[in-house]
Design a protein around this motif. Structure first.
Motif, PDB file in Angstrom:
ATOM      1  N   LEU A   5       0.812  -1.217   0.000  1.00 51.38           N
ATOM      2  CA  LEU A   5       0.000   0.000   0.000  1.00 51.38           C
ATOM      3  C   LEU A   5       0.841   1.262   0.000  1.00 51.38           C
ATOM      4  O   LEU A   5       0.504   2.250  -0.641  1.00 51.38           O
ATOM      5  N   MET A   6       1.941   1.242   0.738  1.00 52.56           N
ATOM      6  CA  MET A   6       2.743   2.457   0.850  1.00 52.56           C
ATOM      7  C   MET A   6       3.691   2.599  -0.341  1.00 52.56           C
ATOM      8  O   MET A   6       4.178   3.691  -0.609  1.00 52.56           O
TER       9      MET A   6
ATOM     10  N   ASP B  63     -11.109  -2.821   1.899  1.00 49.76           N
ATOM     11  CA  ASP B  63     -10.818  -1.391   1.754  1.00 49.76           C
ATOM     12  C   ASP B  63     -10.707  -0.718   3.125  1.00 49.76           C
ATOM     13  O   ASP B  63      -9.789   0.061   3.378  1.00 49.76           O
ATOM     14  N   ARG B  64     -11.636  -1.044   4.015  1.00 47.30           N
ATOM     15  CA  ARG B  64     -11.602  -0.446   5.362  1.00 47.30           C
ATOM     16  C   ARG B  64     -10.322  -0.827   6.085  1.00 47.30           C
ATOM     17  O   ARG B  64      -9.680  -0.005   6.733  1.00 47.30           O
TER      18      ARG B  64
ATOM     19  N   GLU C 119      -7.481  -1.707   4.776  1.00 49.93           N
ATOM     20  CA  GLU C 119      -6.293  -1.076   4.181  1.00 49.93           C
ATOM     21  C   GLU C 119      -6.194   0.399   4.576  1.00 49.93           C
ATOM     22  O   GLU C 119      -5.105   0.904   4.857  1.00 49.93           O
ATOM     23  N   ARG C 120      -7.335   1.065   4.620  1.00 50.46           N
ATOM     24  CA  ARG C 120      -7.298   2.473   5.029  1.00 50.46           C
ATOM     25  C   ARG C 120      -6.867   2.605   6.485  1.00 50.46           C
ATOM     26  O   ARG C 120      -6.104   3.497   6.845  1.00 50.46           O
ATOM     27  N   GLU C 121      -7.363   1.699   7.298  1.00 51.02           N
ATOM     28  CA  GLU C 121      -7.003   1.720   8.722  1.00 51.02           C
ATOM     29  C   GLU C 121      -5.496   1.517   8.881  1.00 51.02           C
ATOM     30  O   GLU C 121      -4.832   2.187   9.667  1.00 51.02           O
TER      31      GLU C 121
ATOM     32  N   ILE D 138      -3.062   2.022   6.625  1.00 47.22           N
ATOM     33  CA  ILE D 138      -2.309   3.185   6.140  1.00 47.22           C
ATOM     34  C   ILE D 138      -2.354   4.299   7.179  1.00 47.22           C
ATOM     35  O   ILE D 138      -1.350   4.958   7.466  1.00 47.22           O
ATOM     36  N   THR D 139      -3.527   4.491   7.752  1.00 45.50           N
ATOM     37  CA  THR D 139      -3.673   5.536   8.764  1.00 45.50           C
ATOM     38  C   THR D 139      -2.743   5.268   9.939  1.00 45.50           C
ATOM     39  O   THR D 139      -2.101   6.185  10.472  1.00 45.50           O
TER      40      THR D 139
ATOM     41  N   VAL E 282       0.778   6.215   8.928  1.00 47.18           N
ATOM     42  CA  VAL E 282       0.978   7.665   8.819  1.00 47.18           C
ATOM     43  C   VAL E 282       0.979   8.329  10.191  1.00 47.18           C
ATOM     44  O   VAL E 282       1.760   9.246  10.449  1.00 47.18           O
ATOM     45  N   THR E 283       0.104   7.847  11.084  1.00 48.38           N
ATOM     46  CA  THR E 283      -0.038   8.555  12.359  1.00 48.38           C
ATOM     47  C   THR E 283       0.748   7.927  13.511  1.00 48.38           C
ATOM     48  O   THR E 283       0.942   8.571  14.531  1.00 48.38           O
TER      49      THR E 283
ATOM     50  N   TYR F  46       6.558   8.711   9.740  1.00 47.40           N
ATOM     51  CA  TYR F  46       6.432   8.720   8.277  1.00 47.40           C
ATOM     52  C   TYR F  46       6.337  10.141   7.716  1.00 47.40           C
ATOM     53  O   TYR F  46       6.996  10.486   6.748  1.00 47.40           O
TER      54      TYR F  46
ATOM     55  N   ARG G  12      -2.897  11.923  17.750  1.00 49.73           N
ATOM     56  CA  ARG G  12      -3.563  11.254  16.640  1.00 49.73           C
ATOM     57  C   ARG G  12      -3.794  12.153  15.444  1.00 49.73           C
ATOM     58  O   ARG G  12      -4.259  11.698  14.426  1.00 49.73           O
ATOM     59  N   ASN G  13      -3.537  13.442  15.594  1.00 51.52           N
ATOM     60  CA  ASN G  13      -3.666  14.289  14.405  1.00 51.52           C
ATOM     61  C   ASN G  13      -2.367  15.044  14.168  1.00 51.52           C
ATOM     62  O   ASN G  13      -2.213  16.182  14.609  1.00 51.52           O
TER      63      ASN G  13
END
Ligand SMILES: Cc1cc2nc3c(=O)[nH]c(=O)nc-3n(C[C@H](O)[C@H](O)[C@H](O)COP(=O)(O)OP(=O)(O)OC[C@H]3O[C@@H](n4cnc5c(N)ncnc54)[C@H](O)[C@@H]3O)c2cc1C
Ligand code: SF4
Lengths: 483, 136
Positions: free
Chosen positions: B40-41, B92-93, B95-97, B99-100, B103-104, B108, B128-129
């Motif tokens: 994914l990355m 999809d859910r 994979e998004r989780e 990746i998140t 990133v967080t 990264y 978290r943000n």
């Protein structure tokens, strides 16, 4: 937090000027206003324990008592509350919009629901007072839809790039969210750092009973008995004389002059029903908002640069004659990502998560009853109204028009939300004889020394989060009683 | 310092002999997650082995071990042409989780702009943000 904790045995048979049941929003704000006016002593009887902020962060929990252990649920919809000192002030996310002036008069203006026995103008000064107590951060432009006589105590949060575009395009409808997540640090609270775990705020920023009322429960006039579940009220001749509660399996009694019932909108009616008091629609009309989650994929516009978790509130679908047919809807623009970031490399932030919250029409058949054998609260909730769903569906169907100022790639309906964690309406205010349980002063129609506080008192739903209103109602009720 | 390839499923670290075909990768949740991140990355990021293990352990706890196991089955089904729209949605859910989380929960963002592709895991409860800004 200072706390005059007393044992159940020590208060057994005692007499207090004021006996308060529960210590959530309704009870605590009432006490904060009443305390200086009282000559005698106050007893707060709380079912849960005191769990300091540090304990909650360490154990990643607000309390040891789970909501579903406090009632029997005949349906599948969860009803969330916190049983602990401070009640919902422990777990809440601190979104604090006021109700809209039309929310107080939906029957008169639109022929649906119940009117409140007073209007927005009557509550307005108490909204301001509650906002000062909680150091609410808010957008002065919001006065365009929700008139105010005093400024927000704190400046607004920083909106996202999306909020800036929406505000520029819709200055009368799009505002930065009012919230008890401070923009700037206060004496007892850090500034919100947008960490998005507000039920357990790691920096102790959001308003809680512990950081907002650090001395109230330690006031020389106040006793607090914890881990004590009120079972019933004792009354005769239109006056409550005492309270029966259970601590550690043992039954205790206290008597008093004035009583405040603030046990949440499930337990407060259960206490009245266990006491044999079912005047009006006691226990009926249980409701909360109807909600849905959406996601908007954007083309080249990045989100999430705001300074708190929800930054934008949009009132475009909130008020108008359409409320005769479909519910008001309030749109929340999120600075967090419930479904994750986008997958495409370099486009992770090109997304706008949104929430639509709409008012429901309370229905008599959605109700709290009690088990005749055990006295436990039973939730018999049969579902939200079509009226409530129609407002969400309309807002979703017309979202492309609302979002015209943004480079929208696609809009997806994600899911209906299981719950908003708001429990409302089971002991509503009104005029005696119209099905209501309490009057405009929040005093029980039959038991004239019993004040009922909290969100149980709401006659109508509103799309807005309820707790600021519960706080303002308590300040007003105490002001009317004590000046 | 003993650093290893991170998201390329450093299988040896995790007690698996090697990674070869996708089917083999899915035999163990660590390898599955590591392979998914790499795919994914789209980069060959690296991280210390212990940090990698902590990342995957925490992710499994947050996302739930059980859900991840279900995901592996969905993914297999898709590769065999047996997918449904429901399984596609779940994948999809997931994979998004994931990746998140990368990133967080790693540095990264700080590294993405630079040359170094060596990431540090920031632990289970980072801010978290990382995009939030606080100036007016
Ligand atoms: C996760 C979550 C997030 C939320 N976020 C928001 C938000 O962002 N904005 C918002 O406006 N609202 C929010 N809410 C809702 C908010 O918590 C409630 O609206 C509010 O707490 C209601 O106030 P209340 O006084 O009616 O009841 P509560 O605050 O629940 O207080 C009731 C008190 O009574 C006690 N009690 C109950 N039964 C008994 C008994 N038999 N004997 C003695 N004591 C008893 C309880 O322990 C509690 O202390 C949220 C709720 C949850 C669960
Ligand atoms: S967003 Fe973060 S800092 Fe702000 S109140 Fe919530 S948890 Fe606390």
């Amino acid at each position: 937090m200072e706390l005059n904790r007393v044992s159940a045995a020590a208060v057994e048979g005692g007499h207090y000027e004021l006996v308060i049941i529960g210590s959530g929003f309704g009870s605590t704000f009432f006490l904060s206003q009443a305390i200086e006016k009282l000559k005698g002593r106050v007893l707060v009887i709380e079912w849960g324990d005191f769990h300091p902020w540090a304990w909650q962060i360490q154990s990643q929990s607000n309390t040891l008592i789970t909501p579903d252990s406090t009632y029997r649920n005949l349906g599948e919809k969860p009803w969330n509350t916190t049983i602990a000192l401070g009640g919902g002030m422990n777990c809440w996310f601190s979104q604090t919009p006021r109700l809209h002036p039309s929310d107080f008069a939906t029957r008169t203006r639109y022929g649906v629901g119940h009117d409140w026995p007073f209007g927005y103008d009557e509550l307005e000064p108490f909204y301001g007072q509650a906002e000062r107590i909680m150091s609410i951060s808010g957008d002065p432009d919001m006065a365009r839809v929700l008139p105010r006589s005093t400024p927000f105590p704190q400046p607004p949060h920083r909106g996202t790039a999306i909020d800036r575009l929406m505000k520029a395009a819709m200055p009368d409808y799009h505002f930065i969210t009012p919230t008890a997540r401070p923009r700037v640090a206060t004496e007892h609270r850090g500034a919100c750092c947008s960490n998005a775990s507000c039920n357990l705020c790691p920096v102790n920023a959001k308003f809680t009973a512990e950081n907002g009322f650090p001395t109230l429960f330690g006031h020389p006039k106040v006793d607090v008995v914890l881990k004590s579940q009120v079972q019933r009220l004792e009354y005769s001749g239109g006056q409550v004389s005492g309270v029966e509660f259970v601590h550690d399996g043992r039954t205790h009694h206290v008597s008093g002059d004035l009583f405040v019932l603030g046990a949440n909108a499930i337990q407060s009616p259960a206490i009245l029903l266990r006491s044999g008091m079912d005047h009006g629609d006691t226990g009926r009309g249980l409701h909360e908002q109807v909600g849905a989650n959406l996601e908007v994929f954007l083309d080249g516009l990045e989100n999430f640069d705001g300074s708190t978790i929800t930054t934008g509130l949009n009132y475009f679908f909130y008020d108008g004659d359409f409320r005769k047919e479909r519910s008001a809807a309030l749109l929340y623009f999120e600075n967090r990502w419930p479904y994750g970031l986008r997958k495409e490399p370099g486009r992770h932030r090109e997304i706008l998560p949104m929430m639509i919250a709409s008012e429901d029409l309370p229905h008599r058949d959605n109700r709290v009853t009690i088990d005749p054998e055990t006295g436990q609260a039973i939730i018999d909730y049969r579902g939200e109204s079509d009226y409530g769903k129609r407002g969400v569906e309309h807002a979703f169907a017309n979202l492309d028009k609302l979002l015209a100022p943004l480079p929208v790639e696609s809009i997806q309906f994600k899911e209906w939300r299981l719950t908003e964690s708001h429990v409302q309406g089971t002991l509503r205010m009104g005029v005696d004889g119209d099905g209501s349980v309490i009057d405009a002063g929040m005093i029980h129609h039959r038991l004239r020394n019993l004040v009922v506080v909290g969100t149980a008192a709401f006659p109508s739903c509103s799309p807005a989060n309820p707790s600021l209103t519960a706080a303002a109602l308590s300040l007003r009720a105490a002001h009317r009683l004590f000046g | 310092m003993n650093r290893r390839r991170f998201f390329v499923a450093s299988a040896a670290t995790l007690g698996v002999a090697a990674i070869g075909t996708a089917a083999f990768v899915y035999q163990d949740r660590y390898s599955f997650i590591a392979e998914a991140v790499r795919r994914l990355m789209g980069h060959d990021y690296r991280v210390a082995a212990a940090q990698q293990k902590a990342f995957v352990d925490d992710f499994l706890e947050d996302y739930s071990d059980k859900r991840t196991a279900g995901l592996i089955t969905f993914q297999r089904g898709h590769e065999l042409g047996l997918g449904s729209s429901f399984s596609a949605y779940q994948i999809d859910r997931f994979e998004r989780e994931l990746i998140t989380h990368v990133v967080t929960h790693t540095d990264y963002l700080a590294k993405a702009a630079g040359d170094s592709h060596e990431l540090s895991y920031l632990g289970r409860y980072p801010c978290r943000n990382p995009f939030a800004q606080f100036t007016v």
